[in-house]
Scaffold this motif. Structure first.
Motif, mmCIF file in Angstrom:
data_model
loop_
_atom_site.group_PDB
_atom_site.id
_atom_site.type_symbol
_atom_site.label_atom_id
_atom_site.label_comp_id
_atom_site.label_asym_id
_atom_site.label_seq_id
_atom_site.Cartn_x
_atom_site.Cartn_y
_atom_site.Cartn_z
ATOM 1 N N ALA A 262 -2.380 -5.018 13.535
ATOM 2 C CA ALA A 262 -2.173 -4.408 12.219
ATOM 3 C C ALA A 262 -0.748 -4.570 11.712
ATOM 4 C CB ALA A 262 -2.526 -2.922 12.295
ATOM 5 N N PRO B 257 -2.094 -7.149 8.614
ATOM 6 C CA PRO B 257 -2.949 -6.039 8.158
ATOM 7 C C PRO B 257 -4.180 -6.530 7.402
ATOM 8 C CG PRO B 257 -0.924 -6.141 6.874
ATOM 9 C CD PRO B 257 -0.753 -7.081 8.014
ATOM 10 N N PHE C 292 -5.862 0.033 5.504
ATOM 11 C CA PHE C 292 -5.108 -1.232 5.588
ATOM 12 C C PHE C 292 -5.034 -1.933 4.232
ATOM 13 C CE2 PHE C 292 -6.257 -0.624 10.086
ATOM 14 C CZ PHE C 292 -4.971 -0.624 10.618
#
Length: 561
Positions: free
Chosen positions: A35, A39, A72
């Motif tokens: 992430a 992302p 995200f």
């Protein structure tokens, strides 16, 4: 990348949802989908995992996963606003949870998927809140259709109409939208105006297009007729369409459903059986068919139908309502639990509420029956919910409420003989209203001369007032055209009351030849045989039951007066 994300799409296309879900877990935890570094890739991976969970009907897990993906998306939009804007413009792509998009994600699509999960869990408020966060200009056909359904569930009918109309502007063949608009009271003219007329190069609509739109227009008119309780007009339109599209399963089922509602039981059974010959695994409206088989006491067919439905799909509400119909003879409480399970599966399943109301009535729980029939009426009023309400109110000796419900039915269905009979039934419950009842029954028979229910009710009124000869004359007229067990039972009862025992015997026997399960004929015959042997039919062993019935009747009459 060490985990190929396109393989999840392939697995789901082949229906291997569990494998797709496991691969999704590897994809989400892959170092490549870190992430902090990527992302966007993490969000895509979470959406793919969410899709696999949705396919496996793990809706709560899917919601949790999709919401992680949205977090995200927010990170991406903060770090790259331009990318976010271009992504949000891509809402023309399919946003169905059943269609994967591995080339990029769109936050509106993810919100739609979350709303679809909430809707599948019957969490309509949460689904609507999620859909409201999608700008109206960004909503595609599927989004508008879901939005319309959610508005309808929450009784925001005006907003629902707007969404369904938008669906038809996008595609005239969204039949769910057509049916919903008809049921929401939109006129056929207004719905047809939404169907685009595609001109050819000369500026005129082609003959082929006019021809195709004509049958669609007739379909719209049929649904609007049924929704406005013009059953006769709707049946005529559907029948015309069936001539153009012979053996059309959908049309046969629609026709049979309406015939069941209006009491054309033999015709409805025939059309349901035609539908099952075309597709033996059809489940739609099969609970309506089950109710008709019970009325006809055809328990062998009813057994087979329920067996077939359980094998086909044991998750549908129709299956549990059909089970309830089958179970009613053995255990009313068990039957009620099956009906309630069907309603839990689909809170908008009208036959479930009708069946529940009738069961509660037979269990002497009239107050609860009123609630069930009202629930059916709020979803879509038809003659059966009005009949149930009137019977429930009469059982509670609430004559004013019964009269109001019957008049409401007559107002909604001015050309319905059954609605006229309902008003007559309320008046007939009071000795002072029998003359009015007679007029309503006669009006019903003028409107629909073949309506046996009104003829039987009028004959009963003749008997109550001592006009046995009039009752016999009326019933014998119907015998020429009707081979009906209830007609023979009523004649037998009249003959028995006038001491014409041999005539009574022949009619009880005729009733049992037509329907061997007719309980009234069995009891009547048993009583008659005692009379013919010179035995008092009201001997002590039966006296107890009769006393209870008479006490109930006396109480009702006292309260009414």
């Amino acid at each position: 990348m060490d985990v190929p994300k396109d393989q999840i799409a392939s697995l789901m296309e082949h229906g291997l949802h569990t494998s797709a879900q496991i691969l999704g877990c590897f994809l989400v935890s892959s170092p490549a989908a870190n992430a902090d570094v990527t992302p966007h890739l993490k969000a895509e991976s979470l959406v793919l995992l969410g899709d696999s969970l949705f396919r496996d009907r793990e809706f709560r897990r899917a919601i949790h996963t999709y919401k992680q993906a949205l977090q995200f998306c927010k990170i991406i939009s903060k770090t790259n606003p331009a990318s976010s804007r271009s992504s949000s413009l891509a809402s023309n792509r399919s946003s169905s949870p059943n269609v994967l998009n591995v080339s990029g994600i769109n936050d509106n699509e993810v919100k739609f998927k979350i709303a679809s999960c909430h809707s599948a869990l019957s969490e309509y408020g949460a689904a609507l809140a999620e859909m409201d966060s999608i700008p109206s200009k960004m909503r595609n056909l599927q989004m508008n259709l879901l939005m319309g359904k959610l508005y309808r569930y929450s009784r925001q009918n005006r907003s629902a109409v707007s969404c369904f109309k938008e669906c038809l502007r996008s595609c005239p063949y969204v039949f769910e939208a057509i049916i919903a608009l008809a049921e929401l009271g939109v006129s056929a003219k207004d719905i047809i105006s939404l169907i685009p007329q595609t001109p050819n190069r000369s500026g005129r609509a082609s003959f082929e297009h006019l021809d195709s739109s004509r049958w669609l227009q007739r379909y719209v008119e049929a649904q609007c007729s049924i929704a406005s309780n013009d059953y006769k007009g709707g049946l005529e339109l559907f029948t015309d369409l069936l001539q153009r599209f012979p053996n059309n399963l959908h049309l046969l089922l629609e026709i049979a459903k309406v015939e069941a509602i209006v009491g054309k039981n033999d015709e409805a059974i025939m059309n349901f059986e035609k539908a099952r010959l075309i597709d033996p695994y059809v489940v739609t409206y099969m609970d309506e068919y089950a109710m008709l088989l019970k009325i006809k006491s055809d328990f062998s067919k009813l057994n087979k139908l329920v067996h077939d439905l359980l094998i086909t799909d044991s998750t549908r509400p129709e299956v549990f309502v059909a089970l309830s119909v089958l179970w009613e003879r053995k255990d009313e409480r068990g039957a009620l639990s099956y009906t309630e399970k069907g309603i839990r599966i689909d809170e908008r399943h009208i036959p479930g509420y009708i069946m529940k109301g009738n069961l509660l009535l037979s269990m002497k729980r009239a107050e609860a029956a009123v609630i069930a029939f009202r629930a059916a009426q709020e979803l879509r009023p038809d003659i059966r919910s009005y009949q149930g309400l009137v019977q429930s109110y009469l059982a509670l000796s609430k004559i004013k409420e019964a009269l109001y419900a019957s008049r409401e039915a007559m107002k909604a269905m001015p050309q319905s003989a059954k609605a006229l009979k309902l008003v007559g039934d309320v008046h007939a419950s009071n000795s002072g209203g029998r003359e009015k009842a007679k007029k309503f029954y006669e009006s019903a028979l003028r409107l629909e001369p073949g309506y046996l229910g009104a003829a039987l009710a009028l004959a009963e009124l003749h008997v109550i007032e001592g006009r046995n000869a009039d009752a016999v004359c009326l019933l014998e007229r119907y015998l020429k055209d009707w081979a009906d067990d209830s007609l023979h039972v009523k004649l037998a009862q009249v003959f028995s009351a006038t001491n014409m025992l041999q005539d009574a015997l022949s009619h009880f026997q005729a009733a049992l030849r037509i329907n061997v399960q007719n309980e009234a004929a069995k009891k009547g015959l048993e009583r008659l045989e005692k009379q013919m042997k010179g035995v008092d039919p009201d001997a002590p062993e039966e006296d107890e039951d009769n006393d209870v019935d008479d006490a109930d009747g006396d109480q009702d009459e006292t309260e009414l007066l």
